[in-house]
Design a protein around this motif. Structure first.
Motif, PDB file in Angstrom:
ATOM      1  N   VAL A 164       1.171  -1.299   0.048  1.00 58.20           N
ATOM      2  CA  VAL A 164      -0.335   0.056  -0.083  1.00 58.20           C
ATOM      3  C   VAL A 164       0.862   1.381  -0.073  1.00 58.20           C
ATOM      4  O   VAL A 164       1.324   1.303   1.039  1.00 58.20           O
ATOM      5  CB  VAL A 164      -0.717   0.448   0.954  1.00 58.20           C
ATOM      6  CG1 VAL A 164      -1.903   1.337   1.068  1.00 58.20           C
ATOM      7  CG2 VAL A 164      -1.442  -1.244   1.447  1.00 58.20           C
ATOM      8  N   HIS A 165       0.376   1.992  -0.424  1.00 58.64           N
ATOM      9  CA  HIS A 165       1.418   3.411  -1.184  1.00 58.64           C
ATOM     10  C   HIS A 165       0.421   4.827  -0.935  1.00 58.64           C
ATOM     11  O   HIS A 165      -0.680   4.632  -1.422  1.00 58.64           O
ATOM     12  CB  HIS A 165       2.211   3.280  -2.264  1.00 58.64           C
ATOM     13  CG  HIS A 165       3.221   2.853  -3.109  1.00 58.64           C
ATOM     14  ND1 HIS A 165       4.104   2.968  -3.063  1.00 58.64           N
ATOM     15  CD2 HIS A 165       2.975   0.807  -2.262  1.00 58.64           C
ATOM     16  CE1 HIS A 165       5.250   1.840  -2.939  1.00 58.64           C
ATOM     17  NE2 HIS A 165       4.710   1.165  -2.814  1.00 58.64           N
ATOM     18  N   ALA A 166       0.772   5.455   0.062  1.00 62.27           N
ATOM     19  CA  ALA A 166      -0.026   7.401  -0.319  1.00 62.27           C
ATOM     20  C   ALA A 166       0.885   8.081  -0.968  1.00 62.27           C
ATOM     21  O   ALA A 166       2.315   7.482  -0.956  1.00 62.27           O
ATOM     22  CB  ALA A 166      -0.207   7.461   1.509  1.00 62.27           C
ATOM     23  N   ILE A 167       0.557   8.431  -1.002  1.00 62.80           N
ATOM     24  CA  ILE A 167       0.920   9.804  -2.084  1.00 62.80           C
ATOM     25  C   ILE A 167       0.279  11.201  -1.672  1.00 62.80           C
ATOM     26  O   ILE A 167      -0.736  11.030  -1.132  1.00 62.80           O
ATOM     27  CB  ILE A 167       0.667  10.106  -3.617  1.00 62.80           C
ATOM     28  CG1 ILE A 167       1.496   8.793  -3.966  1.00 62.80           C
ATOM     29  CG2 ILE A 167       1.147  10.923  -4.170  1.00 62.80           C
ATOM     30  CD1 ILE A 167       1.466   8.873  -5.611  1.00 62.80           C
ATOM     31  N   MET A 168       1.039  11.651  -1.130  1.00 62.48           N
ATOM     32  CA  MET A 168       0.202  13.696  -0.375  1.00 62.48           C
ATOM     33  C   MET A 168       1.641  14.222  -0.730  1.00 62.48           C
ATOM     34  O   MET A 168       2.056  14.268  -1.556  1.00 62.48           O
ATOM     35  CB  MET A 168       0.930  12.858   1.553  1.00 62.48           C
ATOM     36  CG  MET A 168       0.478  12.100   2.126  1.00 62.48           C
ATOM     37  SD  MET A 168       0.906  11.997   4.020  1.00 62.48           S
ATOM     38  CE  MET A 168      -1.169  13.056   4.742  1.00 62.48           C
ATOM     39  N   GLY A 169       1.015  15.627  -0.823  1.00 61.81           N
ATOM     40  CA  GLY A 169       2.011  16.649  -1.410  1.00 61.81           C
ATOM     41  C   GLY A 169       1.067  18.114  -1.923  1.00 61.81           C
ATOM     42  O   GLY A 169      -0.665  17.647  -1.135  1.00 61.81           O
ATOM     43  N   PRO A 170       1.099  19.115  -1.345  1.00 64.26           N
ATOM     44  CA  PRO A 170       0.370  20.300  -1.656  1.00 64.26           C
ATOM     45  C   PRO A 170      -0.881  19.869  -2.906  1.00 64.26           C
ATOM     46  O   PRO A 170      -0.649  19.452  -3.789  1.00 64.26           O
ATOM     47  CB  PRO A 170       1.504  21.310  -1.870  1.00 64.26           C
ATOM     48  CG  PRO A 170       2.720  20.990  -1.611  1.00 64.26           C
ATOM     49  CD  PRO A 170       2.832  19.224  -0.909  1.00 64.26           C
ATOM     50  N   ASN A 171      -1.678  21.208  -2.546  1.00 66.08           N
ATOM     51  CA  ASN A 171      -2.092  20.783  -3.739  1.00 66.08           C
ATOM     52  C   ASN A 171      -2.040  21.403  -5.097  1.00 66.08           C
ATOM     53  O   ASN A 171      -0.714  22.679  -5.227  1.00 66.08           O
ATOM     54  CB  ASN A 171      -3.357  22.610  -3.953  1.00 66.08           C
ATOM     55  CG  ASN A 171      -4.562  21.805  -2.358  1.00 66.08           C
ATOM     56  OD1 ASN A 171      -4.776  22.975  -1.063  1.00 66.08           O
ATOM     57  ND2 ASN A 171      -4.921  20.926  -2.314  1.00 66.08           N
ATOM     58  N   GLY A 172      -1.737  21.201  -6.035  1.00 59.43           N
ATOM     59  CA  GLY A 172      -1.261  21.301  -7.202  1.00 59.43           C
ATOM     60  C   GLY A 172      -0.163  20.995  -7.997  1.00 59.43           C
ATOM     61  O   GLY A 172       0.939  20.828  -8.776  1.00 59.43           O
ATOM     62  N   SER A 173       0.388  20.087  -6.999  1.00 60.18           N
ATOM     63  CA  SER A 173       1.499  19.456  -7.387  1.00 60.18           C
ATOM     64  C   SER A 173       2.298  18.220  -8.144  1.00 60.18           C
ATOM     65  O   SER A 173       2.980  17.737  -8.969  1.00 60.18           O
ATOM     66  CB  SER A 173       2.501  19.037  -5.639  1.00 60.18           C
ATOM     67  OG  SER A 173       1.313  17.688  -5.215  1.00 60.18           O
ATOM     68  N   GLY A 174       0.332  17.857  -8.813  1.00 61.36           N
ATOM     69  CA  GLY A 174       0.352  16.408  -9.436  1.00 61.36           C
ATOM     70  C   GLY A 174      -0.288  15.217  -9.568  1.00 61.36           C
ATOM     71  O   GLY A 174       0.044  14.359 -10.428  1.00 61.36           O
ATOM     72  N   LYS A 175      -0.191  15.379  -8.213  1.00 61.54           N
ATOM     73  CA  LYS A 175      -0.932  13.946  -7.298  1.00 61.54           C
ATOM     74  C   LYS A 175      -1.652  13.300  -9.196  1.00 61.54           C
ATOM     75  O   LYS A 175      -2.287  12.173  -8.931  1.00 61.54           O
ATOM     76  CB  LYS A 175      -1.547  14.186  -6.067  1.00 61.54           C
ATOM     77  CG  LYS A 175      -0.968  14.639  -5.145  1.00 61.54           C
ATOM     78  CD  LYS A 175      -0.997  14.415  -3.695  1.00 61.54           C
ATOM     79  CE  LYS A 175      -1.975  16.163  -3.688  1.00 61.54           C
ATOM     80  NZ  LYS A 175      -1.846  17.116  -4.082  1.00 61.54           N
ATOM     81  N   SER A 176      -3.177  13.754  -8.910  1.00 60.33           N
ATOM     82  CA  SER A 176      -3.806  14.165  -9.820  1.00 60.33           C
ATOM     83  C   SER A 176      -3.340  13.328 -11.362  1.00 60.33           C
ATOM     84  O   SER A 176      -4.714  12.751 -11.879  1.00 60.33           O
ATOM     85  CB  SER A 176      -5.462  14.121  -9.335  1.00 60.33           C
ATOM     86  OG  SER A 176      -6.188  14.790  -8.285  1.00 60.33           O
TER      87      SER A 176
END
Ligand SMILES: Nc1ncnc2c1ncn2[C@@H]1O[C@H](COP(=O)(O)OP(=O)(O)OP(=O)(O)O)[C@@H](O)[C@H]1O
Ligand SMILES: [Mg+2]
Length: 250
Positions: free
Chosen positions: A29-41
């Motif tokens: 299970v991997h989680a990706i976090m990061g500020p808005n607009g960083s490219g996650k979606s």
């Protein structure tokens, strides 16, 4: 299972992902976090093969095969599931009927016959129970008038029914009340096996109390700038992202 090598991607000539490297193995299970607009979606969409995004460099392999040329639908048939993949409202098509069609399409792509109605019914009942989904909900028109939480729950139901190899959940926590969050996380956890993997994108450490990640990655400005264990999520909750930005910019 999934290998992302030096992935660069852009939308309408705007460069968004700037060299992503990520490997996800079965059972993880991997989680990706990061500020808005960083490219996650964007990363989630590129993995799922959405058309608006152009891969300009690097590649993605799934179970050893390059998937860059595959359409979103083909990737889905191979077992990649992205939540929000079917956010459309379909008046007159019930949640149940939609699921039947989705399952039989996947089977068809694998050269299998339609699932016998009896088995389908059993599967639907089983998964609905697992996710504490009300019978009445199953006969409602897909997404029509669904609340935010109902939409999310329906997505997790789709995931549970399709049993993907790689499930990508983008912001599954937003809009869920505490009980629904627990049910959704429970569903994800019950679906977990040594053969499948989950990539969860979230802003909140809270969700990771329920879906415990093996790895946490921070995406910032189109790159994974830090990776760690679930402790990293706690650290982010406590300190925010500024210290990471400072580290990156130093
Ligand atoms: N279809 C699109 N057209 C134009 N710009 C886009 C598109 N998709 C993403 N972007 C831009 O790409 C950048 C990254 O967006 P993305 O949605 O991946 O961020 P995110 O990390 O998911 O943010 P959030 O935490 O707010 O969900 C943003 O600047 C966004 O405006
Ligand atoms: Mg996003």
């Amino acid at each position: 299972m999934l290998k992302i090598n030096n992935l660069h991607a852009s939308v309408e000539d705007k460069s968004i992902l700037k060299g992503i490297n990520l490997e996800i193995n079965p059972g993880e299970v991997h989680a990706i976090m990061g500020p808005n607009g960083s490219g996650k979606s964007t990363l989630a969409s590129v993995i799922a093969g959405k058309e608006d995004y152009e891969v300009t460099q690097g590649n993605i392999t799934f179970e050893g095969n390059d998937i860059d040329e595959l359409a979103a639908e083909e990737r889905a048939h191979k077992g990649i599931f992205l939540s929000f993949q079917y956010p459309v409202e379909i008046p007159g098509v019930s949640v149940t009927n939609f699921m039947k069609t989705a399952i039989n399409e996947t089977r068809k792509a694998k050269g299998l016959e339609d699932m016998p109605a009896k088995d389908m019914l059993k599967l639907i009942r089983e998964k609905a129970e697992l996710l504490e989904i009300d019978r009445k909900f199953l006969s409602r028109s897909l997404n029509e008038g669904f609340s935010g939480g109902e939409k999310k729950r329906n997505e997790i139901f789709q995931m549970a029914m399709l049993e993907p190899k790689l499930a990508i959940l983008d912001e599954t926590d937003s809009g869920l009340d505490i009980d629904a969050l627990r049910i959704v996380a429970n569903g994800v956890n019950k679906l977990k096996s040594k053969d499948n993997a989950v990539l969860v994108i979230t802003h909140y450490q809270r969700l990771l109390d329920y879906i415990v990640p093996d790895f946490v990655h921070v995406l910032y400005n189109g790159k994974i700038v830090k990776s760690g264990t679930k402790e990293l999520a706690h650290e982010l909750e406590e300190k925010g992202y500024d210290w990471i930005k400072e580290e990156v910019n130093a």
